[in-house]
Design a protein around this motif. Structure first.
Motif, PDB file in Angstrom:
ATOM      1  N   TYR A  54      -2.109  17.890  16.322  1.00  0.00           N
ATOM      2  CA  TYR A  54      -2.724  19.184  16.009  1.00  0.00           C
ATOM      3  C   TYR A  54      -4.216  18.968  15.759  1.00  0.00           C
ATOM      4  N   THR A  55      -5.044  19.767  16.435  1.00  0.00           N
ATOM      5  CA  THR A  55      -6.491  19.580  16.355  1.00  0.00           C
ATOM      6  C   THR A  55      -7.173  20.741  15.657  1.00  0.00           C
ATOM      7  N   THR A  56      -8.282  20.427  15.032  1.00  0.00           N
ATOM      8  CA  THR A  56      -9.153  21.413  14.405  1.00  0.00           C
ATOM      9  C   THR A  56     -10.577  21.081  14.797  1.00  0.00           C
ATOM     10  N   TYR A  57     -11.356  22.122  15.119  1.00  0.00           N
ATOM     11  CA  TYR A  57     -12.740  21.903  15.518  1.00  0.00           C
ATOM     12  C   TYR A  57     -13.685  22.672  14.620  1.00  0.00           C
ATOM     13  N   GLY A  58     -14.810  22.020  14.298  1.00  0.00           N
ATOM     14  CA  GLY A  58     -15.872  22.709  13.603  1.00  0.00           C
ATOM     15  C   GLY A  58     -16.751  23.433  14.606  1.00  0.00           C
ATOM     16  N   ASP A  59     -17.550  24.364  14.115  1.00  0.00           N
ATOM     17  CA  ASP A  59     -18.376  25.174  15.002  1.00  0.00           C
ATOM     18  C   ASP A  59     -19.273  24.354  15.942  1.00  0.00           C
ATOM     19  N   PRO A  60     -19.910  23.263  15.477  1.00  0.00           N
ATOM     20  CA  PRO A  60     -20.814  22.521  16.370  1.00  0.00           C
ATOM     21  C   PRO A  60     -20.102  21.893  17.572  1.00  0.00           C
ATOM     22  N   ALA A  61     -18.800  21.681  17.428  1.00  0.00           N
ATOM     23  CA  ALA A  61     -18.066  20.956  18.460  1.00  0.00           C
ATOM     24  C   ALA A  61     -17.277  21.861  19.396  1.00  0.00           C
ATOM     25  N   ARG A  62     -17.003  23.050  18.922  1.00  0.00           N
ATOM     26  CA  ARG A  62     -16.103  23.919  19.672  1.00  0.00           C
ATOM     27  C   ARG A  62     -16.663  24.243  21.058  1.00  0.00           C
ATOM     28  N   GLY A  63     -15.863  23.959  22.070  1.00  0.00           N
ATOM     29  CA  GLY A  63     -16.249  24.269  23.443  1.00  0.00           C
ATOM     30  C   GLY A  63     -16.953  23.140  24.177  1.00  0.00           C
ATOM     31  N   ARG A  64     -17.471  22.151  23.447  1.00  0.00           N
ATOM     32  CA  ARG A  64     -18.189  21.050  24.106  1.00  0.00           C
ATOM     33  C   ARG A  64     -17.572  19.689  23.831  1.00  0.00           C
ATOM     34  N   PHE A  65     -16.914  19.550  22.698  1.00  0.00           N
ATOM     35  CA  PHE A  65     -16.325  18.268  22.317  1.00  0.00           C
ATOM     36  C   PHE A  65     -14.807  18.368  22.356  1.00  0.00           C
ATOM     37  N   ALA A  66     -14.175  17.229  22.587  1.00  0.00           N
ATOM     38  CA  ALA A  66     -12.718  17.185  22.577  1.00  0.00           C
ATOM     39  C   ALA A  66     -12.255  15.926  21.868  1.00  0.00           C
ATOM     40  N   ILE A  67     -11.365  16.119  20.928  1.00  0.00           N
ATOM     41  CA  ILE A  67     -10.817  14.971  20.202  1.00  0.00           C
ATOM     42  C   ILE A  67      -9.449  14.646  20.755  1.00  0.00           C
ATOM     43  N   SER A  68      -9.143  13.358  20.796  1.00  0.00           N
ATOM     44  CA  SER A  68      -7.830  12.918  21.256  1.00  0.00           C
ATOM     45  C   SER A  68      -7.416  11.694  20.457  1.00  0.00           C
ATOM     46  N   ARG A  69      -6.170  11.332  20.648  1.00  0.00           N
ATOM     47  CA  ARG A  69      -5.620  10.254  19.808  1.00  0.00           C
ATOM     48  C   ARG A  69      -4.671   9.402  20.618  1.00  0.00           C
ATOM     49  N   ASP A  70      -4.774   8.091  20.424  1.00  0.00           N
ATOM     50  CA  ASP A  70      -3.824   7.139  20.978  1.00  0.00           C
ATOM     51  C   ASP A  70      -3.126   6.497  19.784  1.00  0.00           C
ATOM     52  N   SER A  71      -1.963   7.006  19.448  1.00  0.00           N
ATOM     53  CA  SER A  71      -1.274   6.533  18.246  1.00  0.00           C
ATOM     54  C   SER A  71      -0.875   5.071  18.357  1.00  0.00           C
ATOM     55  N   ALA A  72      -0.569   4.616  19.540  1.00  0.00           N
ATOM     56  CA  ALA A  72      -0.170   3.216  19.712  1.00  0.00           C
ATOM     57  C   ALA A  72      -1.309   2.265  19.360  1.00  0.00           C
ATOM     58  N   LYS A  73      -2.535   2.750  19.520  1.00  0.00           N
ATOM     59  CA  LYS A  73      -3.708   1.928  19.226  1.00  0.00           C
ATOM     60  C   LYS A  73      -4.369   2.309  17.908  1.00  0.00           C
ATOM     61  N   ASN A  74      -3.794   3.268  17.200  1.00  0.00           N
ATOM     62  CA  ASN A  74      -4.408   3.774  15.954  1.00  0.00           C
ATOM     63  C   ASN A  74      -5.862   4.162  16.188  1.00  0.00           C
ATOM     64  N   THR A  75      -6.115   4.792  17.286  1.00  0.00           N
ATOM     65  CA  THR A  75      -7.484   5.089  17.700  1.00  0.00           C
ATOM     66  C   THR A  75      -7.631   6.562  18.039  1.00  0.00           C
ATOM     67  N   ILE A  76      -8.757   7.108  17.605  1.00  0.00           N
ATOM     68  CA  ILE A  76      -9.107   8.456  18.043  1.00  0.00           C
ATOM     69  C   ILE A  76     -10.388   8.383  18.864  1.00  0.00           C
ATOM     70  N   TYR A  77     -10.562   9.416  19.671  1.00  0.00           N
ATOM     71  CA  TYR A  77     -11.721   9.496  20.540  1.00  0.00           C
ATOM     72  C   TYR A  77     -12.364  10.864  20.379  1.00  0.00           C
ATOM     73  N   LEU A  78     -13.668  10.877  20.588  1.00  0.00           N
ATOM     74  CA  LEU A  78     -14.374  12.152  20.628  1.00  0.00           C
ATOM     75  C   LEU A  78     -15.194  12.181  21.910  1.00  0.00           C
ATOM     76  N   GLN A  79     -14.750  12.981  22.840  1.00  0.00           N
ATOM     77  CA  GLN A  79     -15.481  13.161  24.093  1.00  0.00           C
ATOM     78  C   GLN A  79     -16.502  14.263  23.867  1.00  0.00           C
ATOM     79  N   MET A  80     -17.759  13.929  24.039  1.00  0.00           N
ATOM     80  CA  MET A  80     -18.836  14.887  23.790  1.00  0.00           C
ATOM     81  C   MET A  80     -19.565  15.181  25.096  1.00  0.00           C
ATOM     82  N   ASN A  81     -19.566  16.421  25.481  1.00  0.00           N
ATOM     83  CA  ASN A  81     -20.202  16.841  26.726  1.00  0.00           C
ATOM     84  C   ASN A  81     -21.338  17.821  26.442  1.00  0.00           C
TER      85      ASN A  81
END
Length: 120
Positions: A54-81
């Motif tokens: 489940y994701t939540t976005y703040g105003d600065p990120a909404r529409g341009r950034f995307a968060i994702s998660r790889d649970s097997a690696k305990n890693t999150i990512y933030l793709q910023m465009n």
């Protein structure tokens, strides 16, 4: 303690993209958590994601950034465009234990931050 290692910051031109990564150390005693990205000294929320995705976005990120998660690696990512100069700053990864956490047990952890600079 949960250790967080951030990477992926750097210098990019306006309109460019970056992907930030944050790897958390194993936390098997407390499997429920929310991980997220914050920016600046005021720790402005950009995005967060739960174990279930489940994701939540703040105003600065909404529409341009995307968060994702790889649970097997305990890693999150933030793709910023479509980055803008005002996106420049230090980006911090946060890990917050959720569910039942006994009093006195640390539940909130921060990475050291990674610098993002967007040139105009």
């Amino acid at each position: 303690q949960v250790q967080l290692v951030e990477s992926g910051g750097g210098l990019v031109q306006t309109g460019g993209s970056l992907r930030l990564s944050c790897e958390a150390s194993a936390d098997s005693k407390f499997p429920l958590n929310i991980m997220g990205w914050y920016r600046g000294s005021r720790r402005e929320l950009l995005a967060s994601i739960t174990v279930s995705g489940y994701t939540t976005y703040g105003d600065p990120a909404r529409g341009r950034f995307a968060i994702s998660r790889d649970s097997a690696k305990n890693t999150i990512y933030l793709q910023m465009n479509n980055l803008k100069p005002e996106d420049s700053g230090v980006y911090y990864c946060n890990y917050r234990r959720t569910g039942v956490v006994p009093a006195g047990i640390p539940h909130d952890f921060w990475g050291r931050g990674t610098q993002v600079t967007v040139s105009s």
